[in-house]
Design a protein around this motif. Structure first.
Motif, PDB file in Angstrom:
ATOM      1  N   LYS A 205       0.792  -1.228   0.000  1.00  0.00           N
ATOM      2  CA  LYS A 205       0.000   0.000   0.000  1.00  0.00           C
ATOM      3  C   LYS A 205       0.823   1.276   0.000  1.00  0.00           C
ATOM      4  O   LYS A 205       0.401   2.289  -0.568  1.00  0.00           O
ATOM      5  CB  LYS A 205      -0.936   0.014   1.219  1.00  0.00           C
ATOM      6  CG  LYS A 205      -1.991  -1.057   1.197  1.00  0.00           C
ATOM      7  CD  LYS A 205      -2.667  -1.230   2.546  1.00  0.00           C
ATOM      8  CE  LYS A 205      -3.538  -0.058   2.910  1.00  0.00           C
ATOM      9  NZ  LYS A 205      -4.284  -0.317   4.174  1.00  0.00           N
ATOM     10  N   TRP A 206       2.001   1.247   0.628  1.00  0.00           N
ATOM     11  CA  TRP A 206       2.719   2.499   0.862  1.00  0.00           C
ATOM     12  C   TRP A 206       3.454   2.979  -0.384  1.00  0.00           C
ATOM     13  O   TRP A 206       4.625   2.675  -0.610  1.00  0.00           O
ATOM     14  CB  TRP A 206       3.660   2.358   2.046  1.00  0.00           C
ATOM     15  CG  TRP A 206       2.932   2.521   3.354  1.00  0.00           C
ATOM     16  CD1 TRP A 206       1.599   2.390   3.568  1.00  0.00           C
ATOM     17  CD2 TRP A 206       3.509   2.823   4.625  1.00  0.00           C
ATOM     18  NE1 TRP A 206       1.288   2.600   4.887  1.00  0.00           N
ATOM     19  CE2 TRP A 206       2.441   2.865   5.563  1.00  0.00           C
ATOM     20  CE3 TRP A 206       4.808   3.056   5.071  1.00  0.00           C
ATOM     21  CZ2 TRP A 206       2.647   3.144   6.912  1.00  0.00           C
ATOM     22  CZ3 TRP A 206       5.020   3.315   6.418  1.00  0.00           C
ATOM     23  CH2 TRP A 206       3.945   3.367   7.323  1.00  0.00           C
ATOM     24  N   LYS A 207       2.719   3.732  -1.175  1.00  0.00           N
ATOM     25  CA  LYS A 207       3.259   4.437  -2.331  1.00  0.00           C
ATOM     26  C   LYS A 207       2.866   5.905  -2.185  1.00  0.00           C
ATOM     27  O   LYS A 207       2.019   6.254  -1.351  1.00  0.00           O
ATOM     28  CB  LYS A 207       2.706   3.848  -3.629  1.00  0.00           C
ATOM     29  CG  LYS A 207       3.062   2.369  -3.829  1.00  0.00           C
ATOM     30  CD  LYS A 207       2.485   1.838  -5.114  1.00  0.00           C
ATOM     31  CE  LYS A 207       2.934   0.410  -5.382  1.00  0.00           C
ATOM     32  NZ  LYS A 207       2.446  -0.541  -4.373  1.00  0.00           N
ATOM     33  N   LEU A 208       3.471   6.771  -2.982  1.00  0.00           N
ATOM     34  CA  LEU A 208       3.168   8.201  -2.868  1.00  0.00           C
ATOM     35  C   LEU A 208       1.686   8.468  -3.098  1.00  0.00           C
ATOM     36  O   LEU A 208       1.088   9.311  -2.424  1.00  0.00           O
ATOM     37  CB  LEU A 208       4.023   8.992  -3.858  1.00  0.00           C
ATOM     38  CG  LEU A 208       5.509   9.101  -3.517  1.00  0.00           C
ATOM     39  CD1 LEU A 208       6.258   9.784  -4.653  1.00  0.00           C
ATOM     40  CD2 LEU A 208       5.742   9.852  -2.207  1.00  0.00           C
ATOM     41  N   SER A 209       1.078   7.749  -4.024  1.00  0.00           N
ATOM     42  CA  SER A 209      -0.340   7.961  -4.312  1.00  0.00           C
ATOM     43  C   SER A 209      -1.207   7.631  -3.101  1.00  0.00           C
ATOM     44  O   SER A 209      -2.199   8.317  -2.823  1.00  0.00           O
ATOM     45  CB  SER A 209      -0.762   7.118  -5.516  1.00  0.00           C
ATOM     46  OG  SER A 209      -0.499   5.742  -5.282  1.00  0.00           O
ATOM     47  N   TYR A 210      -0.836   6.594  -2.370  1.00  0.00           N
ATOM     48  CA  TYR A 210      -1.586   6.203  -1.171  1.00  0.00           C
ATOM     49  C   TYR A 210      -1.430   7.260  -0.079  1.00  0.00           C
ATOM     50  O   TYR A 210      -2.405   7.609   0.604  1.00  0.00           O
ATOM     51  CB  TYR A 210      -1.092   4.843  -0.685  1.00  0.00           C
ATOM     52  CG  TYR A 210      -1.754   4.351   0.583  1.00  0.00           C
ATOM     53  CD1 TYR A 210      -3.057   3.868   0.569  1.00  0.00           C
ATOM     54  CD2 TYR A 210      -1.067   4.364   1.793  1.00  0.00           C
ATOM     55  CE1 TYR A 210      -3.661   3.401   1.728  1.00  0.00           C
ATOM     56  CE2 TYR A 210      -1.663   3.905   2.958  1.00  0.00           C
ATOM     57  CZ  TYR A 210      -2.960   3.415   2.926  1.00  0.00           C
ATOM     58  OH  TYR A 210      -3.555   2.955   4.081  1.00  0.00           O
ATOM     59  N   MET A 211      -0.228   7.770   0.087  1.00  0.00           N
ATOM     60  CA  MET A 211      -0.002   8.801   1.100  1.00  0.00           C
ATOM     61  C   MET A 211      -0.789  10.068   0.769  1.00  0.00           C
ATOM     62  O   MET A 211      -1.316  10.742   1.658  1.00  0.00           O
ATOM     63  CB  MET A 211       1.498   9.122   1.209  1.00  0.00           C
ATOM     64  CG  MET A 211       2.296   8.025   1.886  1.00  0.00           C
ATOM     65  SD  MET A 211       1.789   7.826   3.597  1.00  0.00           S
ATOM     66  CE  MET A 211       2.900   6.541   4.156  1.00  0.00           C
TER      67      MET A 211
ATOM     68  N   ALA B 265      -2.563  11.282  10.906  1.00  0.00           N
ATOM     69  CA  ALA B 265      -3.247  10.295  10.051  1.00  0.00           C
ATOM     70  C   ALA B 265      -3.117   8.920  10.703  1.00  0.00           C
ATOM     71  O   ALA B 265      -2.339   8.067  10.248  1.00  0.00           O
ATOM     72  CB  ALA B 265      -2.644  10.304   8.651  1.00  0.00           C
ATOM     73  N   PRO B 266      -3.847   8.685  11.799  1.00  0.00           N
ATOM     74  CA  PRO B 266      -3.653   7.469  12.596  1.00  0.00           C
ATOM     75  C   PRO B 266      -3.950   6.163  11.871  1.00  0.00           C
ATOM     76  O   PRO B 266      -3.479   5.104  12.297  1.00  0.00           O
ATOM     77  CB  PRO B 266      -4.612   7.670  13.791  1.00  0.00           C
ATOM     78  CG  PRO B 266      -5.578   8.714  13.356  1.00  0.00           C
ATOM     79  CD  PRO B 266      -4.852   9.586  12.396  1.00  0.00           C
ATOM     80  N   SER B 267      -4.702   6.197  10.774  1.00  0.00           N
ATOM     81  CA  SER B 267      -4.983   4.954  10.048  1.00  0.00           C
ATOM     82  C   SER B 267      -3.711   4.315   9.502  1.00  0.00           C
ATOM     83  O   SER B 267      -3.671   3.093   9.259  1.00  0.00           O
ATOM     84  CB  SER B 267      -5.964   5.218   8.906  1.00  0.00           C
ATOM     85  OG  SER B 267      -5.393   6.067   7.918  1.00  0.00           O
ATOM     86  N   LEU B 268      -2.651   5.098   9.339  1.00  0.00           N
ATOM     87  CA  LEU B 268      -1.379   4.550   8.857  1.00  0.00           C
ATOM     88  C   LEU B 268      -0.791   3.533   9.828  1.00  0.00           C
ATOM     89  O   LEU B 268      -0.021   2.659   9.436  1.00  0.00           O
ATOM     90  CB  LEU B 268      -0.367   5.679   8.613  1.00  0.00           C
ATOM     91  CG  LEU B 268      -0.674   6.628   7.448  1.00  0.00           C
ATOM     92  CD1 LEU B 268       0.287   7.808   7.459  1.00  0.00           C
ATOM     93  CD2 LEU B 268      -0.607   5.896   6.110  1.00  0.00           C
TER      94      LEU B 268
END
Length: 288
Positions: free
Chosen positions: A42-48, A105-108
């Motif tokens: 999931k951790w890509k720039l688009s996701y962030m 952004a606590p969902s991270l």
């Protein structure tokens, strides 16, 4: 400088990690520690941008320290979605540095697992770093002397690190945590900074999902080879001497430095930079 590649492993048990690396304060890269994390996919720039694009974030660039700046004061602020758009469009010196994005952004927090690797990690301090292509993080060491697990995502990042024993060659600025900022660690000027020829360190390129273990008080210089971001998890120093140094840095050193900037202004910054050269070259003369 004398640089060797950091040892790399696919996986490791917590017993081996502690006995071989933490106990002896040796850096290592673990390549597959994150493969079972949701963040790995999931951790890509688009996701962030999707999760945190609405947030206003602090940004730093590569300008020299100024006497008017507070300790670690940001140079500007920008909406996260605008910043990520900038990263994707062109190289930029703007970086997010040592930022607790998960507080906003606590969902991270649901995207990664706290590694069971033999270190007691500080759950309140998962710090995030972002950078654009060819942006650089100046050579420094961390104020709290923690053991650091540094995870990289989306792209590639070069890490150059040195043990605390190499501080005598690093042109350390007094009352600070940095080397002289005019040193280009990619292409050092050995005529101006001859002590660097004696510095022995480590280097590696981190790719998506890889973790670098940096032991207590290690100097580190980072360069983003592509746009990307990293997360650091930390464990307080186990060495009593390093714990004392951390307490001094947090409780005394940084406050003294801020006070002297207010009193003496730019003269204080200039004095410290000159002192960094004098101290390093005096030690070099005694050694050789």
């Amino acid at each position: 400088m004398k640089l060797k590649q950091i040892e790399r492993l696919k996986k490791i048990s917590k017993e081996d990690f502690v006995s071989h690396y933490v106990k002896h304060q040796i850096p290592v890269v673990i390549e597959e520690l994150t493969e079972d994390w949701p963040a790995y996919t999931k951790w890509k720039l688009s996701y962030m941008k999707e999760i945190a694009g609405h947030l206003t974030v602090p940004l730093y660039d590569d300008r020299p320290v100024n006497h008017e700046d507070a300790f670690n004061e940001a140079h500007t602020h920008m909406k996260m979605n605008e910043y990520i758009n900038l990263l994707e469009e062109k190289p930029t010196n703007y970086r997010i540095f040592l930022y607790n994005l998960m507080k906003q952004a606590p969902s991270l927090k649901n995207d990664f697992l706290w590694p069971d690797i033999g270190l007691k990690l500080v759950k309140q301090l998962p710090m995030i770093f972002f950078g654009g292509e060819n942006s650089k993080v100046f050579m420094h060491y961390d104020i709290d002397y923690s053991n650091i697990l540094h995870f990289h995502f989306h792209g590639e990042k070069q890490c150059m690190i040195f043990a605390p024993s190499q501080s005598k060659y690093m042109y350390k600025v007094p009352h600070a945590l940095i080397s002289r900022e005019d040193i280009d660690f990619d292409n050092p000027d050995y005529e101006k900074f001859p002590a660097l020829k004696n510095a022995e360190g480590f280097i590696t390129n981190l790719k998506h999902g890889e973790m670098l273990y940096m032991p207590e008080g290690y100097w580190h210089y980072m360069k983003y080879l592509t746009p990307g971001f990293s997360m650091s998890l930390r464990s307080f120093p186990k060495n009593i001497s390093n714990l004392s140094k951390a307490a001094y840095n947090v409780l005394i050193m940084r406050h003294f430095d801020v006070m002297m900037r207010k009193i003496k202004g730019q003269k204080w910054i200039d004095y410290k930079n000159e002192k960094a050269i004098r101290n390093t070259h005096q030690h070099l003369e005694k050694t050789f």
